[in-house]
Design a protein around this motif. Sequence first.
Motif, PDB file in Angstrom:
ATOM      1  N   MET A 442       4.461  24.107 -29.676  1.00 53.16           N
ATOM      2  CA  MET A 442       4.121  22.847 -29.012  1.00 53.16           C
ATOM      3  C   MET A 442       4.000  21.717 -30.037  1.00 53.16           C
ATOM      4  SD  MET A 442       4.228  24.098 -26.077  1.00 53.16           S
ATOM      5  CE  MET A 442       3.969  22.621 -25.142  1.00 53.16           C
ATOM      6  N   GLN A 443       3.535  22.072 -31.219  1.00 51.28           N
ATOM      7  CA  GLN A 443       3.353  21.092 -32.299  1.00 51.28           C
ATOM      8  C   GLN A 443       4.696  20.441 -32.684  1.00 51.28           C
ATOM      9  OE1 GLN A 443       0.958  22.837 -35.467  1.00 51.28           O
ATOM     10  NE2 GLN A 443       2.266  21.830 -36.966  1.00 51.28           N
ATOM     11  N   TRP A 444       5.761  21.241 -32.675  1.00 54.79           N
ATOM     12  CA  TRP A 444       7.082  20.726 -33.068  1.00 54.79           C
ATOM     13  C   TRP A 444       7.611  19.656 -32.106  1.00 54.79           C
ATOM     14  CZ3 TRP A 444       8.320  26.467 -33.985  1.00 54.79           C
ATOM     15  CH2 TRP A 444       8.158  26.792 -35.338  1.00 54.79           C
ATOM     16  N   LEU A 445       7.098  19.642 -30.869  1.00 58.76           N
ATOM     17  CA  LEU A 445       7.562  18.641 -29.891  1.00 58.76           C
ATOM     18  C   LEU A 445       7.196  17.225 -30.334  1.00 58.76           C
ATOM     19  CD1 LEU A 445       6.605  20.463 -26.581  1.00 58.76           C
ATOM     20  CD2 LEU A 445       8.938  19.950 -27.326  1.00 58.76           C
ATOM     21  N   GLU A 446       6.260  17.125 -31.272  1.00 54.11           N
ATOM     22  CA  GLU A 446       5.810  15.805 -31.737  1.00 54.11           C
ATOM     23  C   GLU A 446       6.183  15.571 -33.201  1.00 54.11           C
ATOM     24  OE1 GLU A 446       1.659  15.858 -30.753  1.00 54.11           O
ATOM     25  OE2 GLU A 446       2.036  15.560 -28.612  1.00 54.11           O
ATOM     26  N   ASP A 447       7.226  16.269 -33.658  1.00 53.28           N
ATOM     27  CA  ASP A 447       7.673  16.108 -35.048  1.00 53.28           C
ATOM     28  C   ASP A 447       8.261  14.714 -35.264  1.00 53.28           C
ATOM     29  OD1 ASP A 447       8.329  18.267 -37.412  1.00 53.28           O
ATOM     30  OD2 ASP A 447       9.739  16.590 -37.437  1.00 53.28           O
ATOM     31  N   ILE A 452      14.327  18.082 -34.900  1.00 54.83           N
ATOM     32  CA  ILE A 452      13.274  19.088 -34.749  1.00 54.83           C
ATOM     33  C   ILE A 452      12.733  19.042 -33.318  1.00 54.83           C
ATOM     34  CG2 ILE A 452      10.974  19.836 -35.533  1.00 54.83           C
ATOM     35  CD1 ILE A 452      13.112  20.256 -37.649  1.00 54.83           C
ATOM     36  N   ARG A 453      12.498  17.840 -32.803  1.00 52.40           N
ATOM     37  CA  ARG A 453      11.975  17.715 -31.425  1.00 52.40           C
ATOM     38  C   ARG A 453      12.983  18.290 -30.421  1.00 52.40           C
ATOM     39  NH1 ARG A 453      10.931  12.477 -33.308  1.00 52.40           N
ATOM     40  NH2 ARG A 453      12.395  11.534 -31.820  1.00 52.40           N
ATOM     41  N   GLU A 454      14.262  17.992 -30.650  1.00 47.60           N
ATOM     42  CA  GLU A 454      15.316  18.503 -29.758  1.00 47.60           C
ATOM     43  C   GLU A 454      15.367  20.037 -29.808  1.00 47.60           C
ATOM     44  OE1 GLU A 454      19.954  17.310 -28.988  1.00 47.60           O
ATOM     45  OE2 GLU A 454      19.372  17.736 -31.045  1.00 47.60           O
ATOM     46  N   ALA A 455      15.319  20.578 -31.038  1.00 48.11           N
ATOM     47  CA  ALA A 455      15.342  22.045 -31.201  1.00 48.11           C
ATOM     48  C   ALA A 455      14.097  22.677 -30.582  1.00 48.11           C
ATOM     49  CB  ALA A 455      15.440  22.395 -32.684  1.00 48.11           C
ATOM     50  N   ALA A 456      12.952  21.986 -30.684  1.00 46.69           N
ATOM     51  CA  ALA A 456      11.693  22.508 -30.111  1.00 46.69           C
ATOM     52  C   ALA A 456      11.803  22.609 -28.591  1.00 46.69           C
ATOM     53  CB  ALA A 456      10.530  21.603 -30.505  1.00 46.69           C
ATOM     54  N   ALA A 457      12.433  21.600 -27.949  1.00 44.63           N
ATOM     55  CA  ALA A 457      12.629  21.627 -26.489  1.00 44.63           C
ATOM     56  C   ALA A 457      13.528  22.805 -26.098  1.00 44.63           C
ATOM     57  CB  ALA A 457      13.222  20.303 -26.023  1.00 44.63           C
ATOM     58  N   ASN A 458      14.607  22.994 -26.850  1.00 42.79           N
ATOM     59  CA  ASN A 458      15.513  24.130 -26.593  1.00 42.79           C
ATOM     60  C   ASN A 458      14.801  25.459 -26.815  1.00 42.79           C
ATOM     61  OD1 ASN A 458      18.244  23.363 -25.801  1.00 42.79           O
ATOM     62  ND2 ASN A 458      18.252  22.186 -27.706  1.00 42.79           N
TER      63      ASN A 458
END
Length: 587
Positions: A442-447, A452-458
């Motif tokens: 969840m932390q990566w969604l706010e990178d 990184i945010r795109e990869a976190a969503a995937n």
Amino acid sequence: MAMIDEPLYPIAILIDELKNEDIQLRLNSIRRLSTIARALGEERTRKELIPFLSENNDDDDEVLLAMAEELGVFIPYVGGVDYAHVLLPPLETLCTVEETCVRDKAVESLCRIGAQMKESDMVEWFIPLVKRLAAGEWFTARVSSCGLFHIAYPSATELLKAELRSIYGQLCQDDMPMVRRSAASNLGKFAATVESNNLKTDIMSIFEDLTQDDQDSVRLLAVEGCAALGKLLEPQDCVAHILPVIVNFSQDKSWRVRYMVANQLYELCEAVGPEPTSSDLVPAYVRLLRDNEAEVRIAAAGKVTKFCRILNSQLAIQHILPCVKELSSDSSQHVRSALASVIMGMAPVLGKDATIEQLLPIFLSLLKDEFPDVRLNIISKLDQVNQVIGIDLLSQSLLPAIVELAEDRHWRVRLAIIEYIPLLASQLGVGFFNDKLGSLCMQWLEDKVFSIREAAANNLKRLAEEFGPEWAMQHIVPQLLEKISNQHYLHRMTILQAISLLAPVLGSDITCQKLLPVITTASKDRVPNIKFNVAKVLQSLIPIFDHSVVEQTVRPCLVELSEDPDVDVRYFATQALQTCDSVMMSS
């Protein structure tokens, strides 16, 4: 009159175009040679077109390269294999030009033609051509000739074969290093066509001359010859003739030769067999791993797993592992990176105990390396270690380092960790994942970095697929809903992206109950980028909603957005409304 002149037309056009100053026009006409040949017919192609090409003295390498390429596939246009020899003169001329790529292409085309020619024509036309080139005054002809011997030799008479072997021997002692280089690089192909009794005498003496050449550029090509000849010789001959050469080359004064040995070592080991590898090549390999030249260590480090597979685990632990420990703290980051890319493959070779005792500390030190590529190479191969030592040990020893890397300052390292998370999650199981890695995802969604945010969503989508909709509903959706009111609009956009990816996995009911209200609320956001992303999300989700939901909730929201002051919002809302209409029409 026009009818009489008609057959002359293509050749006249070709001559005009080939004399034109515009290089592109000359190139185009060469690339159309097959069309011109078809128009002329086979006989006129042989009598007019090919002689004209032989006399064509174009000085542009691009045109000559195109001509060398075209002539290689020209046999059908001159009347088939019976007349293939007419193509040799223009290609012979091209074999003598200064530009290397033109000569190489001409040799390639000659090999292609020679492979199709009849044996009698080979003796009459092809072998004399090889001899003329080999005796050429200008070194370029002699360089080209070396690549033709393996085609000419099988068709030659016994007398001619002896002559060809003798000529090749002379080329290997030529005054020009370029000729000797060409002879060294083509020796393997030529040797493959020579009879075994002549291989042991003539070819081996030629090879020995090349291995003692004073130019390192020739010696390093002879290293390739070691592997090629090793496959042709009997095992005992290989040990007698090839093995001492490899050992000497591994201590050569030129680092380029040592680099070549390090690069080719696996093939050389295959050539000499397992016993000589253990007794003679292990010490040679250890020397290369400890070479004072970083380039040599890089090549040797990159082959460490392949080499260990040939040995038994005891030899690998005894001789290779100490070198691996030294390389893991090598002064060159490129050496460490080369080692990191293959070291994980050593785990299955060494077995569980040795991996835990010897390799794990090395993995940990490489995972903490200051150079991001080293860390990346370790992360991407963790599954190979997991298969050997099991997930419990892996998680205890390596997970703290992975968590540390998840916050690495280099975004590519963070990206590699994210991409590895679904695989790690499937191996660790849901309980372990929730405890240790859930908050990270969840932390990566706010990178700060979009990738990184795109990869976190995937990543959330892939985790939902792995653990199921109920898990996602419990662990992902509540946290997403909290984050949709984030102050930063880019983070709100990431949440929208995550919602659009998760919706198909979660199914229609959960999406309608939990996610759709969040999306419609976001349509009233003050930032236009959010609003047109709402339109795009709704457009992608229309197929999974019931018609009643589309009519009662989605369409009103899109109609409102289609009247927005911002032009982009209106555009995407209109696109989504069209999708609405087409879905309703089709149903």
